[in-house]
Design an enzyme around this catalytic site. Structure first.
Site, mmCIF file in Angstrom:
data_model
loop_
_atom_site.group_PDB
_atom_site.id
_atom_site.type_symbol
_atom_site.label_atom_id
_atom_site.label_comp_id
_atom_site.label_asym_id
_atom_site.label_seq_id
_atom_site.Cartn_x
_atom_site.Cartn_y
_atom_site.Cartn_z
ATOM 1 N N ASP A 93 -28.265 15.275 33.201
ATOM 2 C CA ASP A 93 -27.206 15.328 32.336
ATOM 3 C C ASP A 93 -27.499 15.961 31.064
ATOM 4 O OD1 ASP A 93 -28.269 12.967 31.816
ATOM 5 O OD2 ASP A 93 -26.443 11.718 31.465
ATOM 6 N N ALA B 155 -22.176 13.766 38.229
ATOM 7 C CA ALA B 155 -22.036 12.262 38.647
ATOM 8 C C ALA B 155 -22.747 11.605 37.630
ATOM 9 C CB ALA B 155 -22.918 12.337 39.995
ATOM 10 N N GLY B 156 -22.126 10.902 36.820
ATOM 11 C CA GLY B 156 -22.236 10.007 35.737
ATOM 12 C C GLY B 156 -22.861 8.717 36.153
ATOM 13 N N THR C 286 -16.262 -12.391 12.194
ATOM 14 C CA THR C 286 -17.224 -12.185 13.120
ATOM 15 C C THR C 286 -17.122 -10.797 13.891
ATOM 16 O OG1 THR C 286 -17.784 -14.656 12.810
ATOM 17 C CG2 THR C 286 -18.717 -13.281 14.754
ATOM 18 N N TYR D 225 -39.910 18.542 26.113
ATOM 19 C CA TYR D 225 -40.235 17.178 26.919
ATOM 20 C C TYR D 225 -41.772 17.236 27.298
ATOM 21 C CZ TYR D 225 -37.092 12.895 27.202
ATOM 22 O OH TYR D 225 -36.590 11.898 27.106
ATOM 23 N N LYS E 275 -17.233 13.478 37.434
ATOM 24 C CA LYS E 275 -16.396 14.424 36.747
ATOM 25 C C LYS E 275 -16.611 15.870 37.542
ATOM 26 C CE LYS E 275 -16.185 12.721 31.972
ATOM 27 N NZ LYS E 275 -16.595 13.052 30.711
ATOM 28 N N THR F 257 -21.705 5.163 28.143
ATOM 29 C CA THR F 257 -22.291 3.597 28.352
ATOM 30 C C THR F 257 -23.457 3.847 27.584
ATOM 31 O OG1 THR F 257 -21.355 3.722 30.561
ATOM 32 C CG2 THR F 257 -23.193 2.344 30.260
#
Length: 238
Positions: free
Chosen positions: A98, A7-8, A171, A89, A13, A121
């Protein structure tokens, strides 16, 4: 049979694991009737295992669909160590589910040091060493988000369709080329930290990966659905 769910931020997916050939699909957050149809048409599903970064709303809706079939989704949460990957971490639980699943998927496919890149994203760039230690990683806006940020916050830089050029002379081309170079540059700088390790490569996935993959001057392996691969590995270990 197990239903794996990624679940992004923008899409969901899934993969049916346990069939002769895994079946995959995807839908938008507002198209959960598609996922409901999968559940209705596949009575052999006994478990649902997923990674949810879409938020509690989407997770709750999926939970409702599962409850109608007597199941509860098993949403993974990052921990200190799982499936041969050690999470370094500072606070392991703060790592995105994810990213954690993708690292486990990467480890199951590539038993050497690798850079795990998911370009969507947002773009995530995570370091995994040969021992399976997750050393840390980057999060930066994806290509489209970078372009939109320029258009939204800079009056003289509208959102235009450009083409990549090493020497942009318009540009629109300058904006797109800058965004693509930023993605590729971040990947290459991170890869330097493991490039001397035998067999090191970049595992590159996500819908925006093709936009800058040709700019990378390092060993690249295109992969699809590393999150689902990691969930499959976690399901085996559970």
């Amino acid at each position: 049979m197990i239903l794996l769910i990624d679940a992004g931020n923008t899409r969901i997916k899934w993969r049916l694991q346990g069939t002769p050939k895994p079946v995959e699909g995807a839908c938008e957050h507002d198209q959960l009737e598609v996922l409901d149809a999968v559940l209705a048409e596949t009575p052999g599903i006994r478990r649902m295992i997923g990674a949810n970064v879409a938020g509690p709303g989407v997770g709750g809706q999926i939970g409702t669909l599962a409850a109608l079939r007597g199941m509860t989704p098993e949403w993974i949460t990052p921990d200190a160590e799982r499936c041969g990957v050690r999470n370094l971490y500072r606070q392991p639980a703060q790592l995105g589910a994810d990213r954690w699943a993708a690292l486990i998927g990467a480890r199951s496919q590539h038993p050497h040091a690798c850079l795990v890149v998911m370009a969507g994203t947002a773009t995530t760039i995570d370091l995994l060493d040969a021992a399976g230690d997750f050393l840390g990683g980057l999060i930066l806006p994806g290509v489209e988000l970078m372009q939109r940020a320029l258009a939204s916050n800079t009056a003289q830089l509208p959102l235009l369709t450009g083409q990549y050029s090493p020497t942009p002379r318009s540009t629109a081309d300058a904006i797109l080329s800058g965004c693509l170079q930023a993605q590729a540059g971040a990947v290459e700088r991170m890869f330097r930290q493991i490039e001397s390790s035998a067999g090191a490569c970049c595992l590159l996935g996500g819908g925006a990966a093709d936009a800058f993959s040709s700019l990378l001057s390092l060993p690249v392996q295109r992969v699809d659905n590393l999150v689902l691969d990691g969930l499959a590995r976690i399901a085996q270990d559970a």
